[in-house]
Design an enzyme around this catalytic site. Structure first.
Site, PDB file in Angstrom:
ATOM      1  N   GLU A   1       0.845  -1.186   0.000  1.00  0.00           N
ATOM      2  CA  GLU A   1       0.000   0.000   0.000  1.00  0.00           C
ATOM      3  C   GLU A   1       0.882   1.238   0.000  1.00  0.00           C
ATOM      4  O   GLU A   1       0.389   2.352   0.166  1.00  0.00           O
ATOM      5  CB  GLU A   1      -0.954  -0.002   1.190  1.00  0.00           C
ATOM      6  CG  GLU A   1      -0.288   0.038   2.549  1.00  0.00           C
ATOM      7  CD  GLU A   1      -1.305   0.066   3.684  1.00  0.00           C
ATOM      8  OE1 GLU A   1      -1.406  -0.955   4.363  1.00  0.00           O
ATOM      9  OE2 GLU A   1      -1.981   1.083   3.877  1.00  0.00           O
TER      10      GLU A   1
ATOM     11  N   CYS B   1      -3.587  -3.157   4.507  1.00  0.00           N
ATOM     12  CA  CYS B   1      -2.726  -4.232   5.023  1.00  0.00           C
ATOM     13  C   CYS B   1      -3.253  -5.624   4.691  1.00  0.00           C
ATOM     14  O   CYS B   1      -2.694  -6.625   5.133  1.00  0.00           O
ATOM     15  CB  CYS B   1      -2.574  -4.094   6.537  1.00  0.00           C
ATOM     16  SG  CYS B   1      -2.128  -2.441   7.042  1.00  0.00           S
TER      17      CYS B   1
ATOM     18  N   HIS C   1      -2.823  -9.568  12.172  1.00  0.00           N
ATOM     19  CA  HIS C   1      -2.200  -8.359  11.637  1.00  0.00           C
ATOM     20  C   HIS C   1      -1.776  -7.512  12.835  1.00  0.00           C
ATOM     21  O   HIS C   1      -2.565  -7.309  13.769  1.00  0.00           O
ATOM     22  CB  HIS C   1      -3.179  -7.590  10.749  1.00  0.00           C
ATOM     23  CG  HIS C   1      -2.689  -6.199  10.464  1.00  0.00           C
ATOM     24  ND1 HIS C   1      -1.478  -5.974   9.874  1.00  0.00           N
ATOM     25  CD2 HIS C   1      -3.208  -4.972  10.744  1.00  0.00           C
ATOM     26  CE1 HIS C   1      -1.276  -4.660   9.780  1.00  0.00           C
ATOM     27  NE2 HIS C   1      -2.316  -4.042  10.305  1.00  0.00           N
TER      28      HIS C   1
HETATM   29  N1  CAA Z   1       2.621   3.391  30.562  1.00  0.00           N
HETATM   30  C1  CAA Z   1       2.009   2.291  30.091  1.00  0.00           C
HETATM   31  N2  CAA Z   1       0.910   2.333  29.278  1.00  0.00           N
HETATM   32  C2  CAA Z   1       0.443   3.541  28.943  1.00  0.00           C
HETATM   33  C3  CAA Z   1       1.035   4.735  29.404  1.00  0.00           C
HETATM   34  C4  CAA Z   1       2.186   4.635  30.245  1.00  0.00           C
HETATM   35  N3  CAA Z   1       2.813   5.701  30.689  1.00  0.00           N
HETATM   36  N4  CAA Z   1       0.339   5.786  28.895  1.00  0.00           N
HETATM   37  C5  CAA Z   1      -0.656   5.265  28.145  1.00  0.00           C
HETATM   38  N5  CAA Z   1      -0.604   3.918  28.179  1.00  0.00           N
HETATM   39  C6  CAA Z   1      -1.442   2.961  27.461  1.00  0.00           C
HETATM   40  C7  CAA Z   1      -2.903   3.318  27.368  1.00  0.00           C
HETATM   41  O1  CAA Z   1      -3.609   2.955  28.542  1.00  0.00           O
HETATM   42  C8  CAA Z   1      -3.331   2.523  26.154  1.00  0.00           C
HETATM   43  O2  CAA Z   1      -3.463   1.169  26.486  1.00  0.00           O
HETATM   44  P1  CAA Z   1      -4.876   0.408  26.255  1.00  0.00           P
HETATM   45  O3  CAA Z   1      -5.198   0.540  24.790  1.00  0.00           O
HETATM   46  O4  CAA Z   1      -4.612  -0.974  26.660  1.00  0.00           O
HETATM   47  O5  CAA Z   1      -5.863   1.157  27.101  1.00  0.00           O
HETATM   48  C9  CAA Z   1      -2.093   2.582  25.257  1.00  0.00           C
HETATM   49  O6  CAA Z   1      -1.007   2.975  26.092  1.00  0.00           O
HETATM   50  C10 CAA Z   1      -2.204   3.598  24.114  1.00  0.00           C
HETATM   51  O7  CAA Z   1      -2.614   4.811  24.662  1.00  0.00           O
HETATM   52  P2  CAA Z   1      -3.697   5.722  23.904  1.00  0.00           P
HETATM   53  O8  CAA Z   1      -4.868   4.875  23.489  1.00  0.00           O
HETATM   54  O9  CAA Z   1      -3.950   6.942  24.708  1.00  0.00           O
HETATM   55  O10 CAA Z   1      -2.835   6.091  22.619  1.00  0.00           O
HETATM   56  P3  CAA Z   1      -3.119   7.149  21.475  1.00  0.00           P
HETATM   57  O11 CAA Z   1      -4.579   7.439  21.366  1.00  0.00           O
HETATM   58  O12 CAA Z   1      -2.208   8.287  21.619  1.00  0.00           O
HETATM   59  O13 CAA Z   1      -2.644   6.332  20.177  1.00  0.00           O
HETATM   60  C11 CAA Z   1      -3.355   4.785  18.505  1.00  0.00           C
HETATM   61  C12 CAA Z   1      -2.950   4.966  19.953  1.00  0.00           C
HETATM   62  C13 CAA Z   1      -4.702   5.428  18.240  1.00  0.00           C
HETATM   63  C14 CAA Z   1      -3.420   3.292  18.191  1.00  0.00           C
HETATM   64  C15 CAA Z   1      -2.283   5.455  17.606  1.00  0.00           C
HETATM   65  O14 CAA Z   1      -1.018   4.882  17.829  1.00  0.00           O
HETATM   66  C16 CAA Z   1      -2.591   5.393  16.131  1.00  0.00           C
HETATM   67  O15 CAA Z   1      -3.350   6.171  15.578  1.00  0.00           O
HETATM   68  N6  CAA Z   1      -1.948   4.403  15.396  1.00  0.00           N
HETATM   69  C17 CAA Z   1      -2.162   4.232  13.970  1.00  0.00           C
HETATM   70  C18 CAA Z   1      -3.457   3.494  13.675  1.00  0.00           C
HETATM   71  C19 CAA Z   1      -3.409   2.028  14.022  1.00  0.00           C
HETATM   72  O16 CAA Z   1      -2.369   1.414  14.119  1.00  0.00           O
HETATM   73  N7  CAA Z   1      -4.611   1.422  14.190  1.00  0.00           N
HETATM   74  C20 CAA Z   1      -4.711   0.009  14.481  1.00  0.00           C
HETATM   75  C21 CAA Z   1      -5.938  -0.608  13.871  1.00  0.00           C
HETATM   76  S1  CAA Z   1      -6.000  -0.260  12.104  1.00  0.00           S
HETATM   77  C22 CAA Z   1      -4.884  -1.373  11.441  1.00  0.00           C
HETATM   78  O17 CAA Z   1      -4.486  -2.304  12.061  1.00  0.00           O
HETATM   79  C23 CAA Z   1      -4.387  -1.102  10.047  1.00  0.00           C
HETATM   80  C24 CAA Z   1      -3.019  -0.540  10.130  1.00  0.00           C
HETATM   81  O18 CAA Z   1      -2.031  -1.263  10.077  1.00  0.00           O
HETATM   82  C25 CAA Z   1      -2.878   0.913  10.286  1.00  0.00           C
END
Ligand code: CAA
Length: 389
Positions: free
Chosen positions: A83, A115, A237
């Site tokens: 992609e 993906c 994945h």
């Molecule tokens: N110590 C330990 N853990 C901590 C922490 C700390 N100090 N601070 C936060 N965390 C934890 C949170 O509790 C959370 O865990 P849980 O999900 O188990 O509750 C985790 O860290 C992540 O924290 P947030 O949810 O607050 O993170 P975020 O909102 O800033 O970002 C995300 C997370 C949305 C996945 C972001 O990384 C993102 O947008 N990623 C790209 C999209 C993606 O990968 N999506 C996955 C599904 S789509 C897919 O699979 C296709 C693809 O390849 C893209």
């Protein structure tokens, strides 16, 4: 009608980009506690593409390792799944075809659905092999995951490729015929034409992934697929390790199983080190499982869940073949990780920006890597690749 010979994955190899960034560097820059990335996302490091590499060079490097062992006899199709393709018209596979010295009598195509596409390539390969069991299909899955600097997605970037041969009487894994599919149009993650970084609605993407898992699993079971307890290992994945853990917990819950859910650690190891490799990621997980699981998995069933945003999900399963360990080269995989050159935040930022050079402008790239293939730059508005002696 005579019974079909089992078909599936015969040889497999991995390649990654030649630079590596510890996620602590991004955490420091973004003012985030590093535990959020190391523990919260479950990721440690990510591979970063140097100036003279891209999905073509990584994909060709992985494919080279497969063909060095298996040879090219019977390979009449190359499917390049990506992609992060490098041209709007010409297949990344055609560049790889030349770099690999494949015969002219080989059909080549690039396919895309986020993906998910490597799994579509596997299914297409199985179809071709069922029609003509003497043929082999070379699948190359290669991607560079890129998000905006400073965005929530930034720590989930990465770069890697997996190549595998689909053939009859496979050495690694026979793919079972039943699979479950789920498709629904959704704006969870996409990359508009002209943009080099993906746009993502992070929270929606998590829900969409789990919804597709539920839909694909339901379809798989209704078509006679194995029960949760009959599956010995699972690979998902893996955009980041925590996502695979969340998926596994959801499947366990959906299946209503009393048995403890199998641990995923062996399959998560490789992606924790290279980051998201989009369509290669599921097969990185499979390779990681086969190379790192301490038990002999011969005869065991492995469930595979592919997810491509936008979105398509598929659940399928395969049986690990006796003698599979003799086909693996974990030392080669390790060497690909170890030889990456560590970069700090500043160098990573420069490489991130260099990747966005306008396609319609000629330029050369510095020889920054020592892999078998390199991206030499653009001349006459066309991409140029070189093969090292
Ligand atoms: N110590 C330990 N853990 C901590 C922490 C700390 N100090 N601070 C936060 N965390 C934890 C949170 O509790 C959370 O865990 P849980 O999900 O188990 O509750 C985790 O860290 C992540 O924290 P947030 O949810 O607050 O993170 P975020 O909102 O800033 O970002 C995300 C997370 C949305 C996945 C972001 O990384 C993102 O947008 N990623 C790209 C999209 C993606 O990968 N999506 C996955 C599904 S789509 C897919 O699979 C296709 C693809 O390849 C893209």
């Amino acid at each position: 009608m005579s019974e079909l010979a089992p078909a599936g994955i015969d040889e497999m190899a991995f390649a990654t980009a030649h630079r590596v960034l510890d996620l602590a560097e991004i955490a420091r820059r973004n003012g985030v506690e590093v535990g959020k990335y190391y523990v919260g996302l479950g990721q440690r490091r990510m591979s970063v593409a140097a100036e003279d590499e891209d999905p073509v060079t990584m994909g060709a490097e992985a494919a080279r390792a497969v063909l060095d062992r298996a040879g090219v006899a019977g390979v009449r199709t190359l499917v390049f799944a990506t992609e992060s393709g490098v041209d709007q018209s010409k297949s990344a596979g055609v560049y790889a075809h030349r770099l690999l010295g494949l015969p002219a009598h080989c059909r080549v195509v690039e396919i895309k659905q986020a993906c998910y596409s490597a799994t579509a390539a596997l299914q297409f390969g199985l179809g071709l092999v069922a029609r003509e069991p003497s043929e082999k299909v070379l699948v190359v899955a290669s991607d560079i995951a890129r998000y905006r600097l400073g965005s929530a997605g930034e720590p989930t970037q990465g770069a890697a490729a997996v190549a595998f041969l689909v053939g009859a009487n496979p050495g690694l894994m026979a793919i079972e015929p039943v699979s479950g599919i789920f498709t629904a149009e959704i704006d969870d993650f996409w990359r508009p034409n002209g943009m080099s970084e993906a746009l993502v609605d992070g929270k929606l993407s998590l829900e969409a992934y789990l919804g597709a898992l539920e839909g694909a699993w339901g379809d798989y079971r209704s078509r006679g697929g194995a029960g949760f307890g009959q599956i010995d290992r699972f690979c998902y994945h893996q955009p980041f390790a925590k996502m695979a853990l969340k998926a596994h917990a959801r499947l366990h819950e959906l299946a209503g199983s009393d048995a403890p859910a199998a641990r995923l650690d062996a399959g998560l190891a490789l992606s924790r080190e290279v980051g998201n490799s989009y369509t290669a990621s599921l097969y990185l997980g499979l390779l990681s499982l086969l190379e790192n699981d301490p038990e002999d998995l011969s005869g065991r069933r492995v469930g595979l869940f592919a997810y491509g945003s936008g979105c398509v999900g598929e659940f399928l399963a395969g049986i690990v073949q006796p003698g599979y360990r003799t086909r693996l080269r974990p030392e080669r995989t390790l060497e690909s990780l170890v030889r990456r050159v560590p970069v700090g935040y500043e160098e990573y930022r420069i490489l991130h920006e260099l990747y966005e050079r306008p396609a319609a402008q000629d330029y050369g790239t510095a020889a920054a890597t020592d892999g078998p293939f390199r991206f030499a730059g653009v001349s006459g508005m066309a991409r140029r690749y070189e093969r090292r002696a």
